[in-house]
Motif scaffolding. Sequence first.
Motif, PDB file in Angstrom:
ATOM      1  N   SER A 193     -11.839  -2.550   6.471  1.00 16.82           N
ATOM      2  CA  SER A 193     -12.452  -2.048   5.242  1.00 16.82           C
ATOM      3  C   SER A 193     -11.529  -2.389   4.079  1.00 16.82           C
ATOM      4  O   SER A 193     -10.385  -1.913   4.024  1.00 16.82           O
ATOM      5  CB  SER A 193     -12.676  -0.541   5.329  1.00 16.82           C
ATOM      6  OG  SER A 193     -13.174  -0.033   4.106  1.00 16.82           O
ATOM      7  N   ALA A 194     -12.002  -3.238   3.169  1.00 18.53           N
ATOM      8  CA  ALA A 194     -11.185  -3.623   2.016  1.00 18.53           C
ATOM      9  C   ALA A 194     -11.068  -2.446   1.055  1.00 18.53           C
ATOM     10  O   ALA A 194     -12.075  -1.841   0.651  1.00 18.53           O
ATOM     11  CB  ALA A 194     -11.794  -4.827   1.308  1.00 18.53           C
ATOM     12  N   ALA A 195      -9.818  -2.112   0.678  1.00 10.11           N
ATOM     13  CA  ALA A 195      -9.578  -0.967  -0.202  1.00 10.11           C
ATOM     14  C   ALA A 195      -9.154  -1.378  -1.600  1.00 10.11           C
ATOM     15  O   ALA A 195      -9.402  -0.644  -2.562  1.00 10.11           O
ATOM     16  CB  ALA A 195      -8.507  -0.047   0.404  1.00 10.11           C
ATOM     17  N   ALA A 196      -8.531  -2.523  -1.741  1.00 12.16           N
ATOM     18  CA  ALA A 196      -8.029  -2.950  -3.055  1.00 12.16           C
ATOM     19  C   ALA A 196      -7.794  -4.452  -3.027  1.00 12.16           C
ATOM     20  O   ALA A 196      -7.802  -5.096  -1.965  1.00 12.16           O
ATOM     21  CB  ALA A 196      -6.741  -2.208  -3.410  1.00 12.16           C
ATOM     22  N   ALA A 208      -7.789  -0.488   4.298  1.00 15.78           N
ATOM     23  CA  ALA A 208      -7.574   0.950   4.139  1.00 15.78           C
ATOM     24  C   ALA A 208      -6.313   1.442   4.828  1.00 15.78           C
ATOM     25  O   ALA A 208      -5.914   2.587   4.617  1.00 15.78           O
ATOM     26  CB  ALA A 208      -8.785   1.706   4.683  1.00 15.78           C
ATOM     27  N   GLU A 209      -5.671   0.618   5.625  1.00 14.54           N
ATOM     28  CA  GLU A 209      -4.421   0.983   6.278  1.00 14.54           C
ATOM     29  C   GLU A 209      -3.204   0.426   5.565  1.00 14.54           C
ATOM     30  O   GLU A 209      -2.085   0.526   6.064  1.00 14.54           O
ATOM     31  CB  GLU A 209      -4.439   0.507   7.727  1.00 14.54           C
ATOM     32  CG  GLU A 209      -5.548   1.160   8.556  1.00 14.54           C
ATOM     33  CD  GLU A 209      -5.605   0.608   9.965  1.00 14.54           C
ATOM     34  OE1 GLU A 209      -4.829  -0.331  10.258  1.00 14.54           O
ATOM     35  OE2 GLU A 209      -6.411   1.117  10.764  1.00 14.54           O
ATOM     36  N   GLY A 210      -3.412  -0.214   4.409  1.00 14.26           N
ATOM     37  CA  GLY A 210      -2.302  -0.734   3.623  1.00 14.26           C
ATOM     38  C   GLY A 210      -1.800  -2.088   4.080  1.00 14.26           C
ATOM     39  O   GLY A 210      -0.647  -2.435   3.795  1.00 14.26           O
ATOM     40  N   ALA A 211      -2.617  -2.868   4.754  1.00 16.53           N
ATOM     41  CA  ALA A 211      -2.221  -4.196   5.232  1.00 16.53           C
ATOM     42  C   ALA A 211      -2.949  -5.271   4.434  1.00 16.53           C
ATOM     43  O   ALA A 211      -4.161  -5.166   4.192  1.00 16.53           O
ATOM     44  CB  ALA A 211      -2.533  -4.351   6.715  1.00 16.53           C
ATOM     45  N   VAL A 212      -2.227  -6.289   4.039  1.00 19.15           N
ATOM     46  CA  VAL A 212      -2.820  -7.450   3.379  1.00 19.15           C
ATOM     47  C   VAL A 212      -3.360  -8.361   4.481  1.00 19.15           C
ATOM     48  O   VAL A 212      -2.605  -8.871   5.301  1.00 19.15           O
ATOM     49  CB  VAL A 212      -1.779  -8.187   2.527  1.00 19.15           C
ATOM     50  CG1 VAL A 212      -2.404  -9.396   1.850  1.00 19.15           C
ATOM     51  CG2 VAL A 212      -1.171  -7.234   1.492  1.00 19.15           C
ATOM     52  N   ARG A 242       7.425  -3.221   0.067  1.00 15.96           N
ATOM     53  CA  ARG A 242       6.031  -3.582   0.309  1.00 15.96           C
ATOM     54  C   ARG A 242       5.298  -2.477   1.064  1.00 15.96           C
ATOM     55  O   ARG A 242       4.182  -2.103   0.708  1.00 15.96           O
ATOM     56  CB  ARG A 242       5.994  -4.898   1.101  1.00 15.96           C
ATOM     57  CG  ARG A 242       4.597  -5.364   1.446  1.00 15.96           C
ATOM     58  CD  ARG A 242       4.612  -6.745   2.043  1.00 15.96           C
ATOM     59  NE  ARG A 242       5.263  -6.792   3.337  1.00 15.96           N
ATOM     60  CZ  ARG A 242       6.414  -7.388   3.585  1.00 15.96           C
ATOM     61  NH1 ARG A 242       7.070  -7.992   2.607  1.00 15.96           N
ATOM     62  NH2 ARG A 242       6.929  -7.400   4.804  1.00 15.96           N
ATOM     63  N   THR A 243       5.937  -1.959   2.086  1.00 21.40           N
ATOM     64  CA  THR A 243       5.301  -0.893   2.866  1.00 21.40           C
ATOM     65  C   THR A 243       5.128   0.373   2.035  1.00 21.40           C
ATOM     66  O   THR A 243       4.064   1.019   2.067  1.00 21.40           O
ATOM     67  CB  THR A 243       6.142  -0.599   4.114  1.00 21.40           C
ATOM     68  OG1 THR A 243       6.300  -1.804   4.880  1.00 21.40           O
ATOM     69  CG2 THR A 243       5.486   0.467   4.972  1.00 21.40           C
ATOM     70  N   LEU A 247       1.345   1.788   1.037  1.00 21.73           N
ATOM     71  CA  LEU A 247       0.951   3.076   1.617  1.00 21.73           C
ATOM     72  C   LEU A 247       0.770   4.140   0.539  1.00 21.73           C
ATOM     73  O   LEU A 247      -0.114   5.008   0.651  1.00 21.73           O
ATOM     74  CB  LEU A 247       1.996   3.530   2.646  1.00 21.73           C
ATOM     75  CG  LEU A 247       2.070   2.702   3.928  1.00 21.73           C
ATOM     76  CD1 LEU A 247       3.140   3.254   4.864  1.00 21.73           C
ATOM     77  CD2 LEU A 247       0.713   2.667   4.639  1.00 21.73           C
ATOM     78  N   GLY A 248       1.571   4.082  -0.526  1.00 19.10           N
ATOM     79  CA  GLY A 248       1.398   5.022  -1.627  1.00 19.10           C
ATOM     80  C   GLY A 248       0.072   4.826  -2.335  1.00 19.10           C
ATOM     81  O   GLY A 248      -0.609   5.799  -2.700  1.00 19.10           O
ATOM     82  N   ILE A 249      -0.336   3.566  -2.504  1.00 15.42           N
ATOM     83  CA  ILE A 249      -1.620   3.293  -3.165  1.00 15.42           C
ATOM     84  C   ILE A 249      -2.781   3.727  -2.279  1.00 15.42           C
ATOM     85  O   ILE A 249      -3.782   4.291  -2.764  1.00 15.42           O
ATOM     86  CB  ILE A 249      -1.702   1.795  -3.522  1.00 15.42           C
ATOM     87  CG1 ILE A 249      -0.701   1.472  -4.638  1.00 15.42           C
ATOM     88  CG2 ILE A 249      -3.115   1.410  -3.919  1.00 15.42           C
ATOM     89  CD1 ILE A 249      -0.605   0.004  -4.967  1.00 15.42           C
ATOM     90  N   VAL A 250      -2.669   3.489  -0.973  1.00 10.31           N
ATOM     91  CA  VAL A 250      -3.728   3.924  -0.052  1.00 10.31           C
ATOM     92  C   VAL A 250      -3.854   5.444  -0.065  1.00 10.31           C
ATOM     93  O   VAL A 250      -4.974   5.993  -0.071  1.00 10.31           O
ATOM     94  CB  VAL A 250      -3.442   3.393   1.367  1.00 10.31           C
ATOM     95  CG1 VAL A 250      -4.374   4.047   2.387  1.00 10.31           C
ATOM     96  CG2 VAL A 250      -3.604   1.873   1.413  1.00 10.31           C
ATOM     97  N   ALA A 251      -2.721   6.149  -0.093  1.00 11.63           N
ATOM     98  CA  ALA A 251      -2.766   7.620  -0.169  1.00 11.63           C
ATOM     99  C   ALA A 251      -3.391   8.082  -1.484  1.00 11.63           C
ATOM    100  O   ALA A 251      -4.151   9.059  -1.518  1.00 11.63           O
ATOM    101  CB  ALA A 251      -1.351   8.183  -0.020  1.00 11.63           C
TER     102      ALA A 251
END
Length: 336
Positions: A193-196, A208-212, A242-243, A247-251
């Motif tokens: 699921s693309a989040a950003a 949605a898990e913070g992975a490119v 990077r991590t 992860l901060g943006i996903v949260a």
Amino acid sequence: MKIAQRRDDREAHRSVDGQSDAREKSGARRIARPAAPAPSTPRNRRTAPREGTTSSPSLPAPAAPRVSMKQRFTGLRTKLGARLERLRKPATILFRIIVVALAIVAAVALFRVVEQHVRTSPAFATSEIELEGASRLTRADVEAAAGIAVGRNVFERSPDEARAALLAHPWIAEAEVRRRLPGRWSIAIRERSAAAILMLEEAWLVDAEGAVFKRAEAGDPIDLPVITGIERERFTTDRAFRTRVLLGIVALLSDWRAAGLWRREPIGEIHVEPDDALTLRIGDDATEVRLGHGPYRAKLDRLRRVLDELGQRQARPAYVYLDNVRRPDRVTVRVR
């Protein structure tokens, strides 16, 4: 006369004793002298027989006993038997190795024949493919990625090979493949699921898990928050940064939905400041919202109350600052 005769007898006796003493001395001297060594005779030279001895003529050597043909064959048989006994154990080992090698070759050949038969037999043609979990991807996309299709032999590809091929697809996060003989496949996948959208030198999709997970291309979703302000070199070399930032943006996006702001105030941009603080551009008018550092849930609840109050006044903020470190509960607002 008698006296003269006695004197003559004494002198004669003395002369005899003197001669005997002289003889004894000369004999002692002769014995004291070492005898001269006898000349040695060479060993390889025949010596002539001494005088007075007779040489006997040499006798002929006794003849060897004659061996019969039967005895010769018996001796050869005994020698041959001993040699064969010594070679018996190595020959047994070699024979066993040859038998095992021939059995392996036969098994491999039989397997090849059976494999060729099942790979070409119409009885094992794929007749049905069950698919579960695909929403963005079509059935044709999943089948092409897995390398299976209706009509193809089910043994052309193993389940592990099909699963590995599915996981290589950028939109597939998890996959499970099962083969049910004689001609059925079962595939279950979970899509990403693309989040950003991450803007470096190019646009990349973040799940949605913070992975490119892939480069943004035509046909990919574009109505997503765009992440800006990140240096490419720092992002690619500093794994901890990077991590942490992803992860901060996903949260933050998860808290934004929980606060009820996702549909009301869609996020257009998430800007990462030099100190890693976050600033948002929200709504159609790109209102600036400074969030600072996390956690963000309490700050988003205050933002929603501010927006509700301004909405009742039919007003719209130009910016909202929620990054006051000394007074975290204080909100700075400028109305348009």
